[in-house]
Design a protein around this motif. Structure first.
Motif, short mmCIF file in Angstrom:
data_model
loop_
_atom_site.label_atom_id
_atom_site.label_comp_id
_atom_site.label_asym_id
_atom_site.label_seq_id
_atom_site.Cartn_x
_atom_site.Cartn_y
_atom_site.Cartn_z
N GLY A 64 41.97 34.04 39.83
CA GLY A 64 42.08 34.86 41.03
C GLY A 64 43.34 34.58 41.82
O GLY A 64 44.25 33.87 41.38
N HIS A 65 43.37 35.13 43.02
CA HIS A 65 44.55 35.04 43.88
C HIS A 65 44.94 33.61 44.20
O HIS A 65 46.12 33.29 44.24
CB HIS A 65 44.33 35.83 45.17
CG HIS A 65 44.20 37.29 44.92
ND1 HIS A 65 43.93 38.19 45.92
CD2 HIS A 65 44.29 38.05 43.79
CE1 HIS A 65 43.88 39.42 45.43
NE2 HIS A 65 44.08 39.35 44.14
N SER A 66 43.95 32.75 44.43
CA SER A 66 44.30 31.36 44.78
C SER A 66 44.92 30.61 43.60
O SER A 66 45.81 29.80 43.78
CB SER A 66 43.07 30.61 45.30
OG SER A 66 42.06 30.57 44.32
N LEU A 67 44.47 30.91 42.38
CA LEU A 67 45.00 30.21 41.21
C LEU A 67 46.34 30.78 40.75
O LEU A 67 47.28 30.01 40.48
CB LEU A 67 44.00 30.27 40.05
CG LEU A 67 44.38 29.47 38.80
CD1 LEU A 67 44.30 27.97 39.09
CD2 LEU A 67 43.47 29.84 37.64
N VAL A 68 46.46 32.11 40.66
CA VAL A 68 47.67 32.70 40.06
C VAL A 68 48.36 33.73 40.96
O VAL A 68 49.32 34.36 40.54
CB VAL A 68 47.36 33.34 38.69
CG1 VAL A 68 46.93 32.28 37.69
CG2 VAL A 68 46.31 34.44 38.81
N GLY A 69 47.89 33.90 42.19
CA GLY A 69 48.50 34.87 43.09
C GLY A 69 48.06 36.29 42.77
O GLY A 69 47.48 36.55 41.71
N PRO A 70 48.33 37.23 43.67
CA PRO A 70 47.90 38.62 43.46
C PRO A 70 48.47 39.25 42.19
O PRO A 70 47.77 39.97 41.48
CB PRO A 70 48.39 39.34 44.71
CG PRO A 70 48.55 38.28 45.74
CD PRO A 70 48.92 37.03 45.00
N ASP A 71 49.74 39.00 41.88
CA ASP A 71 50.34 39.60 40.69
C ASP A 71 49.75 39.00 39.41
O ASP A 71 49.50 39.72 38.44
CB ASP A 71 51.86 39.44 40.70
CG ASP A 71 52.52 40.26 41.80
OD1 ASP A 71 51.92 41.24 42.27
OD2 ASP A 71 53.65 39.90 42.19
N GLY A 72 49.52 37.71 39.41
CA GLY A 72 48.90 37.06 38.25
C GLY A 72 47.47 37.52 38.06
O GLY A 72 47.01 37.74 36.94
N ALA A 73 46.74 37.70 39.17
CA ALA A 73 45.35 38.17 39.10
C ALA A 73 45.31 39.60 38.56
O ALA A 73 44.45 39.95 37.75
CB ALA A 73 44.69 38.09 40.47
N ARG A 74 46.26 40.43 39.00
CA ARG A 74 46.33 41.81 38.49
C ARG A 74 46.64 41.80 36.99
O ARG A 74 46.08 42.59 36.23
CB ARG A 74 47.39 42.60 39.24
CG ARG A 74 47.50 44.03 38.76
CD ARG A 74 48.54 44.83 39.57
NE ARG A 74 48.59 46.19 39.13
CZ ARG A 74 47.73 47.15 39.46
NH1 ARG A 74 46.73 46.88 40.27
NH2 ARG A 74 47.87 48.37 38.99
N ALA A 75 47.52 40.91 36.56
CA ALA A 75 47.87 40.81 35.15
C ALA A 75 46.65 40.37 34.33
O ALA A 75 46.39 40.91 33.24
CB ALA A 75 49.03 39.85 34.95
N ALA A 76 45.90 39.41 34.83
CA ALA A 76 44.68 38.96 34.14
C ALA A 76 43.70 40.11 34.01
O ALA A 76 43.10 40.32 32.95
CB ALA A 76 44.04 37.79 34.89
N TRP A 77 43.53 40.87 35.08
CA TRP A 77 42.66 42.04 35.06
C TRP A 77 43.11 43.05 34.01
O TRP A 77 42.31 43.56 33.23
CB TRP A 77 42.63 42.67 36.45
CG TRP A 77 42.10 44.06 36.47
CD1 TRP A 77 40.80 44.45 36.33
CD2 TRP A 77 42.84 45.26 36.66
NE1 TRP A 77 40.70 45.82 36.41
CE2 TRP A 77 41.95 46.34 36.61
CE3 TRP A 77 44.20 45.52 36.87
CZ2 TRP A 77 42.35 47.66 36.77
CZ3 TRP A 77 44.60 46.84 37.02
CH2 TRP A 77 43.68 47.88 36.97
#
Length: 191
Positions: A64-77
């Motif tokens: 999520g946002h705390s682990l990988v930031g908003p851009d990383g969370a969007r990429a995971a999604w």
């Protein structure tokens, strides 16, 4: 959600790079710009991306946002969304993403898209109308549960009315008639 710096910028960079490469490949596929070998390479990349995300989920839960930031969370999604060849993994990712949403660490709109995609991929009706079939002749919603209350369900997860989403998708693809011709049968996410 107030985010400072992601705890794992290294994971964020990896997820973002993988999702960007995958998105570029999908755009070329939609426009019929790939040969058979390149199509196979794309499927291989999707499998590799799923394997990486599976490892991250096992080690960290949903990124999520705390682990990988908003851009990383969007990429995971995005990676989970395109893990169509592994429906069990996709459903498990949906559950973990839902927990992250409940903890305030992910976007509910991402969960709604992934939830719908996982349902469609196992032959069930979607809930939020995010999964579409794009044809040269137009846009069609994938099978949908209770269409009469669709906009209410969409509003409950922060999505615009389905007419607005369909219009957005239509405008996105209408400018490129070659892309529309190539989109027959392709799944896409509605805005």
């Amino acid at each position: 959600m107030t985010i400072v710096e992601p705890q794992r910028p290294d994971l964020a960079r990896e997820l973002i790079a993988r999702a960007a490469e995958s998105a570029e490949h999908r755009a070329k596929r939609v426009r019929n710009q790939l040969d058979a070998v390149q199509l196979g390479q794309g499927r291989h990349a999707d499998h590799a991306n799923t394997k990486v995300l599976r490892r991250i989920l096992a080690e960290h839960d949903w990124p999520g946002h705390s682990l990988v930031g908003p851009d990383g969370a969007r990429a995971a999604w995005s990676i989970a969304l395109h893990s169509d060849y592994e429906p069990d993994f996709q459903r498990a990712a949906t559950t973990l993403l839902e927990r992250a949403v409940q903890a305030g660490d992910a976007l509910i709109q991402h969960w709604a898209h992934l939830h719908d995609r996982a349902l469609i991929n196992i032959g069930l009706e979607q809930e939020y109308g995010t999964q579409l079939l794009l044809h040269a002749s137009g846009i069609e919603l994938c099978p949908l549960r209770a269409p009469e209350s669709l906009d209410e369900r969409r509003a409950s997860v922060g999505l615009p009315p389905v007419a607005v989403a369909l219009s957005s998708v239509h405008h996105r693809y209408a400018s490129d008639h070659r892309a529309e011709d190539a989109l027959t049968g392709a799944l896409a996410e509605a805005a």
